[in-house]
Design a protein around this motif. Structure first.
Motif, short mmCIF file in Angstrom:
data_model
loop_
_atom_site.label_atom_id
_atom_site.label_comp_id
_atom_site.label_asym_id
_atom_site.label_seq_id
_atom_site.Cartn_x
_atom_site.Cartn_y
_atom_site.Cartn_z
N ALA A 122 76.36 131.06 48.83
CA ALA A 122 75.00 131.86 48.77
C ALA A 122 74.08 132.71 49.61
O ALA A 122 74.03 133.78 49.97
CB ALA A 122 74.49 131.43 47.44
N ARG A 123 74.31 131.01 50.83
CA ARG A 123 73.37 131.78 51.88
C ARG A 123 74.47 133.02 52.84
O ARG A 123 73.33 134.14 53.44
CB ARG A 123 73.12 130.66 52.58
CG ARG A 123 72.33 130.82 54.05
CD ARG A 123 72.07 129.78 54.93
NE ARG A 123 71.93 129.39 56.07
CZ ARG A 123 71.62 128.75 57.02
NH1 ARG A 123 71.39 127.05 56.93
NH2 ARG A 123 71.21 129.07 58.18
N ALA A 124 74.98 132.85 52.78
CA ALA A 124 75.92 133.91 53.71
C ALA A 124 76.24 135.47 53.15
O ALA A 124 75.88 136.51 53.57
CB ALA A 124 77.31 133.22 53.70
N ALA A 125 76.26 135.65 52.22
CA ALA A 125 76.06 136.10 50.52
C ALA A 125 74.70 137.28 51.20
O ALA A 125 74.36 138.95 51.58
CB ALA A 125 76.46 136.50 49.46
N ALA A 151 64.95 130.91 49.31
CA ALA A 151 65.45 130.32 48.72
C ALA A 151 67.01 129.09 48.84
O ALA A 151 66.55 128.13 48.94
CB ALA A 151 65.54 130.75 47.31
N CYS A 152 68.35 129.99 49.29
CA CYS A 152 68.81 128.71 50.34
C CYS A 152 68.37 128.29 51.14
O CYS A 152 68.68 126.52 51.59
CB CYS A 152 69.83 130.02 50.67
SG CYS A 152 70.89 130.59 49.06
N LEU A 153 67.83 128.93 52.03
CA LEU A 153 67.19 128.06 53.56
C LEU A 153 66.63 126.60 53.05
O LEU A 153 66.35 126.06 53.48
CB LEU A 153 67.07 129.24 54.15
CG LEU A 153 67.56 129.72 55.20
CD1 LEU A 153 66.55 130.94 55.65
CD2 LEU A 153 68.43 128.98 55.93
N LEU A 180 56.98 137.11 41.27
CA LEU A 180 57.42 135.54 41.31
C LEU A 180 58.07 135.37 42.68
O LEU A 180 59.87 135.69 42.32
CB LEU A 180 57.79 135.23 39.93
CG LEU A 180 57.21 133.39 40.24
CD1 LEU A 180 55.98 132.23 40.75
CD2 LEU A 180 58.00 132.58 39.18
N SER A 181 58.36 134.45 43.76
CA SER A 181 59.34 134.39 44.73
C SER A 181 59.59 132.76 44.93
O SER A 181 59.36 132.17 44.47
CB SER A 181 58.45 134.49 45.72
OG SER A 181 59.33 134.68 46.75
N LEU A 182 60.80 133.27 44.63
CA LEU A 182 61.58 131.60 44.39
C LEU A 182 61.78 131.23 45.28
O LEU A 182 61.09 130.03 45.67
CB LEU A 182 63.17 131.95 43.49
CG LEU A 182 63.89 130.71 43.54
CD1 LEU A 182 63.32 129.64 42.80
CD2 LEU A 182 65.37 130.79 43.57
N GLY A 183 61.15 131.92 46.87
CA GLY A 183 62.17 131.29 47.65
C GLY A 183 60.07 130.53 48.17
O GLY A 183 60.22 129.67 48.71
#
Length: 278
Positions: A122-125, A151-153, A180-183
């Motif tokens: 997911a992070r790469a995408a 969010a991934c990081l 709303l930011s998931l990150g």
């Protein structure tokens, strides 16, 4: 967060094709016109017209297939059927011809990977989409990609880099847009700012309740975790109890705890993980 109405987000290419076909046909007639050899000229013109029409039909067919598969994949993703969603979206990616189609499909494939616990994928995408200049052709993805990258990081504990991409997401957001930011939610949680996490989610309660099934359930798990950590640290009841988590399937949010020991312990204590204790 929902991208299931894909036909509203990506314009049909047919009108551009029709204009191009008409212009090309007129040009072909003009070039082929020869009073001495009219029969051959019209045969050539008819052939060119047939090629243009076939090309337009092929593009339109590909677009309709992409819309159907991408819409199906988005709906399955929203409902939490990740395996079926991934298969539909991979098929859709094969039919995508234009950059907006590829951007939207690959963003949703990134979401599939994230919710399946494949955070590296997911992070790469999301990194590729956040850096790709063609992503600007899809404004929703242009804003959401760096936020989901953050969010991934955050899930991986890389909070400095997560903050960098969260700021980029905020910079890209249109003024006055309330979201709303998931990150941001995950960064606050990983920084152990549990009170701020709960307040943010409560301030955006209306947005949470209107979110898709999977996204809403994810945010409820994060709030329950933050509340549990907050009451544990302060040693007192903060008033409102976390909502019932019965509707959640064991293992549904393993992605949260893969590189987050405290979250993993919470999920195990609530019976929300199907992983065995290390």
């Amino acid at each position: 967060m929902s991208f299931s109405r894909v036909e509203k987000k990506v314009k049909h290419p047919g009108m551009v094709g029709v204009v191009g076909a008409v212009a090309g046909s007129m040009g072909a007639v003009w070039l082929a016109w020869n009073p001495e050899e009219q029969t051959m000229a019209w045969v050539q013109t008819a052939l060119l017209l047939a090629i243009f029409i076939a090309f337009i039909g092929y593009k339109s067919w590909r677009f309709r297939k992409w819309v159907a598969l991408c819409g199906q994949g988005a709906a399955l993703l929203d409902a939490g059927d990740l395996g079926a969603a991934q298969r539909a979206l991979e098929d859709a990616d094969g039919y995508a011809l234009r950059p907006p189609e590829r951007v939207l499909t690959r963003f949703q494939l990134g979401l599939c990977a994230l919710f399946q616990g494949r955070v590296d994928a997911a992070r790469a995408a999301f990194l590729a989409l956040s850096r790709g200049w063609r992503t600007k052709e899809m404004p929703d993805v242009y804003v959401a990609a760096p936020d989901m990258l953050a969010a991934c990081l955050a899930l991986q504990g890389d909070l400095v880099e997560a903050r960098h991409w969260l700021e980029e997401a905020h910079r890209r957001r249109r003024p006055g847009v309330v979201n709303l930011s998931l990150g941001e939610v995950l960064i606050l949680c990983r920084e152990e700012r549990y009170g701020a996490t709960v307040r943010l989610l409560d301030d955006r309660r209306e947005f949470v309740e209107k979110s898709t099934v999977l996204y809403r359930k994810l945010l409820r798990v994060i709030r329950a975790f933050a509340w549990d950590a907050l009451t544990t640290e302060e040693g007192a009841n903060q008033g409102e109890e976390p909502k019932d988590l019965e509707p959640f399937r064991p293992g549904e949010f393993n992605s949260l705890g893969g590189q987050w020991p405290r979250m993993e312990a919470f999920l195990r204590a609530r019976g929300l993980t199907d992983r065995e204790a290390a």
